[in-house]
Design an enzyme around this catalytic site. Structure first.
Site, PDB file in Angstrom:
ATOM      1  N   HIS A   1       2.152   3.261  -9.087  1.00 55.36           N
ATOM      2  CA  HIS A   1       1.938   1.829  -9.364  1.00 55.36           C
ATOM      3  C   HIS A   1       3.095   1.269 -10.187  1.00 55.36           C
ATOM      4  O   HIS A   1       3.533   0.141  -9.988  1.00 55.36           O
ATOM      5  CB  HIS A   1       0.610   1.624 -10.114  1.00 55.36           C
ATOM      6  CG  HIS A   1      -0.590   2.037  -9.309  1.00 55.36           C
ATOM      7  ND1 HIS A   1      -0.737   1.705  -7.989  1.00 55.36           N
ATOM      8  CD2 HIS A   1      -1.693   2.768  -9.634  1.00 55.36           C
ATOM      9  CE1 HIS A   1      -1.879   2.209  -7.528  1.00 55.36           C
ATOM     10  NE2 HIS A   1      -2.472   2.864  -8.505  1.00 55.36           N
TER      11      HIS A   1
ATOM     12  N   LEU B   1      10.574 -20.591  -5.313  1.00 60.80           N
ATOM     13  CA  LEU B   1       9.577 -19.754  -4.632  1.00 60.80           C
ATOM     14  C   LEU B   1       8.189 -19.911  -5.269  1.00 60.80           C
ATOM     15  O   LEU B   1       8.062 -19.929  -6.485  1.00 60.80           O
ATOM     16  CB  LEU B   1      10.010 -18.280  -4.765  1.00 60.80           C
ATOM     17  CG  LEU B   1       9.025 -17.236  -4.226  1.00 60.80           C
ATOM     18  CD1 LEU B   1       9.024 -17.233  -2.698  1.00 60.80           C
ATOM     19  CD2 LEU B   1       9.371 -15.839  -4.747  1.00 60.80           C
TER      20      LEU B   1
ATOM     21  N   ASP C   1       0.829  -1.217   0.000  1.00 63.19           N
ATOM     22  CA  ASP C   1       0.000   0.000   0.000  1.00 63.19           C
ATOM     23  C   ASP C   1       0.860   1.261   0.000  1.00 63.19           C
ATOM     24  O   ASP C   1       1.958   1.269   0.558  1.00 63.19           O
ATOM     25  CB  ASP C   1      -0.931  -0.018   1.228  1.00 63.19           C
ATOM     26  CG  ASP C   1      -2.053   1.004   1.105  1.00 63.19           C
ATOM     27  OD1 ASP C   1      -2.434   1.344  -0.043  1.00 63.19           O
ATOM     28  OD2 ASP C   1      -2.547   1.457   2.140  1.00 63.19           O
TER      29      ASP C   1
HETATM   30  C1  IPE Z   1      -5.351  -2.708  -0.185  1.00 58.90           C
HETATM   31  O1  IPE Z   1      -5.053  -1.350  -0.343  1.00 58.90           O
HETATM   32  C2  IPE Z   1      -5.324  -3.391  -1.503  1.00 58.90           C
HETATM   33  C3  IPE Z   1      -4.026  -3.549  -2.140  1.00 58.90           C
HETATM   34  C4  IPE Z   1      -2.861  -3.187  -1.643  1.00 58.90           C
HETATM   35  C5  IPE Z   1      -4.047  -4.177  -3.420  1.00 58.90           C
HETATM   36  P1  IPE Z   1      -6.198  -0.257  -0.450  1.00 58.90           P
HETATM   37  O2  IPE Z   1      -5.516   1.051  -0.620  1.00 58.90           O
HETATM   38  O3  IPE Z   1      -7.175  -0.642  -1.493  1.00 58.90           O
HETATM   39  O4  IPE Z   1      -6.888  -0.374   0.971  1.00 58.90           O
HETATM   40  P2  IPE Z   1      -7.828   0.664   1.757  1.00 58.90           P
HETATM   41  O5  IPE Z   1      -8.887   1.111   0.805  1.00 58.90           O
HETATM   42  O6  IPE Z   1      -6.957   1.809   2.173  1.00 58.90           O
HETATM   43  O7  IPE Z   1      -8.345  -0.092   2.927  1.00 58.90           O
HETATM   44  C1  IPE Z   2      -1.691   0.188  -3.337  1.00 55.93           C
HETATM   45  O1  IPE Z   2      -1.418   1.544  -3.364  1.00 55.93           O
HETATM   46  C2  IPE Z   2      -1.912  -0.380  -4.713  1.00 55.93           C
HETATM   47  C3  IPE Z   2      -3.300  -0.757  -5.002  1.00 55.93           C
HETATM   48  C4  IPE Z   2      -4.285  -0.738  -4.149  1.00 55.93           C
HETATM   49  C5  IPE Z   2      -3.585  -1.208  -6.347  1.00 55.93           C
HETATM   50  P1  IPE Z   2      -2.578   2.614  -3.364  1.00 55.93           P
HETATM   51  O2  IPE Z   2      -2.937   2.913  -4.781  1.00 55.93           O
HETATM   52  O3  IPE Z   2      -3.696   2.185  -2.508  1.00 55.93           O
HETATM   53  O4  IPE Z   2      -1.840   3.870  -2.742  1.00 55.93           O
HETATM   54  P2  IPE Z   2      -2.453   4.889  -1.704  1.00 55.93           P
HETATM   55  O5  IPE Z   2      -2.867   4.106  -0.492  1.00 55.93           O
HETATM   56  O6  IPE Z   2      -3.603   5.558  -2.362  1.00 55.93           O
HETATM   57  O7  IPE Z   2      -1.328   5.810  -1.433  1.00 55.93           O
HETATM   58 MG    MG Z   3      -4.107   2.452  -0.520  1.00 54.50          MG
END
Ligand code: IPE
Ligand code: IPE
Ligand code: MG
Length: 239
Positions: free
Chosen positions: A37, A131, A20
């Site tokens: 990303h 792995l 995240d």
């Molecule tokens: C969780 O992150 C999903 C992934 C890392 C793929 P999110 O950014 O979607 O989670 P929330 O919405 O903050 O809980």
């Molecule tokens: C996690 O990073 C990746 C996915 C959920 C696909 P985020 O896109 O949720 O990044 P933040 O949390 O908005 O910074």
């Molecule tokens: Mg996020």
């Protein structure tokens, strides 16, 4: 690659990571969220290489949740394209490194082109025994448990046992998660592996995912090594 030889504890077989913080990482740099990303993808590759080299059995990466479809359409499309391209670009190298790649999640939700890319990568690497790299995409813990329960019904099971569910999760024969890491500062599970993390050690890092390198992973592993996992028993019983 790290120069310090980390000590991988014998009881650390399966690491799962909620990757995240990509969007915030990019925004902090005045870039569009999707650039985060792209940078995050590089880290995912680095983590897989590191875990393979260190002899970790299973690495599960949360790439796209069943709730992430609710994001703006252009971000969702970017993520789907990135996923398809990465599968194509990375699978040969993964194969060479003896990595078995499996996508866990509701694959039927992806377009045909992405489904094909997933099938090809899984087919190419299916006999590898290094792995096990599980990419959780269109994955939700609720979905996983529900689909397992539905399979039990279809198999005509009258009274469902824990083992019946376990065997039908998308992770079926895979050992449960030992260490679950979430980057990005939030301390929540966000519908990731719910069943499989019943007794996982949790580790939260404030680092945004594109900043989480193998050094940071080593810190998490050392932290794990210091913990006593009791599984309901007393400390004295564990010794
Ligand atoms: C969780 O992150 C999903 C992934 C890392 C793929 P999110 O950014 O979607 O989670 P929330 O919405 O903050 O809980
Ligand atoms: C996690 O990073 C990746 C996915 C959920 C696909 P985020 O896109 O949720 O990044 P933040 O949390 O908005 O910074
Ligand atoms: Mg996020």
């Amino acid at each position: 690659m790290s120069e310090i030889e980390p000590n991988i504890p014998a009881n650390l077989k399966h690491i799962a990571i909620i990757m995240d913080g990509n969007g915030r990482w990019a925004q902090k740099r005045g870039k569009k969220r999707v650039m985060g990303h792209k940078a995050g993808m590089e880290r995912a590759r680095e983590m897989a290489e590191y875990c393979g080299e260190q002899g970790i059995s299973v690495l599960t990466l949360f790439a796209f949740s069943s709730e992430n479809w609710k994001r703006p359409q252009d971000e969702v499309s970017f993520l789907m394209d990135l996923f398809a391209t990465s599968l194509k670009n990375e699978s040969k190298k993964l194969h060479k490194n003896n990595v078995k790649l499996v996508v866990i999640g509701d694959k039927a939700g992806f377009d045909k082109r992405l489904q094909k890319a997933i099938d090809n990568a899984e087919e190419l690497t299916k006999d590898n025994h290094g792995l096990l790299l599980q990419i959780a995409a269109n994955y939700g813990g609720h979905w996983d448990i529900t689909q397992a329960a539905n399979q039990c019904l279809m198999d005509g099971i009258g009274k469902i046992t824990e083992d019946d569910i376990s065997k039908r999760l998308v992770t079926a024969d895979v050992t449960d998660v030992d260490l679950m890491i979430r980057t990005g500062g939030e301390q929540r599970i966000s519908n990731f592996l719910l069943w499989q993390t019943a007794y996982s050690e949790l580790y939260f890092s404030d680092a945004l995912w594109p900043d989480f390198d193998s050094k940071e992973l080593e810190v998490a592993i050392s932290d794990f090594a210091k913990r006593q996992r009791r599984f309901g028993q007393t400390g004295e019983q564990i010794g």
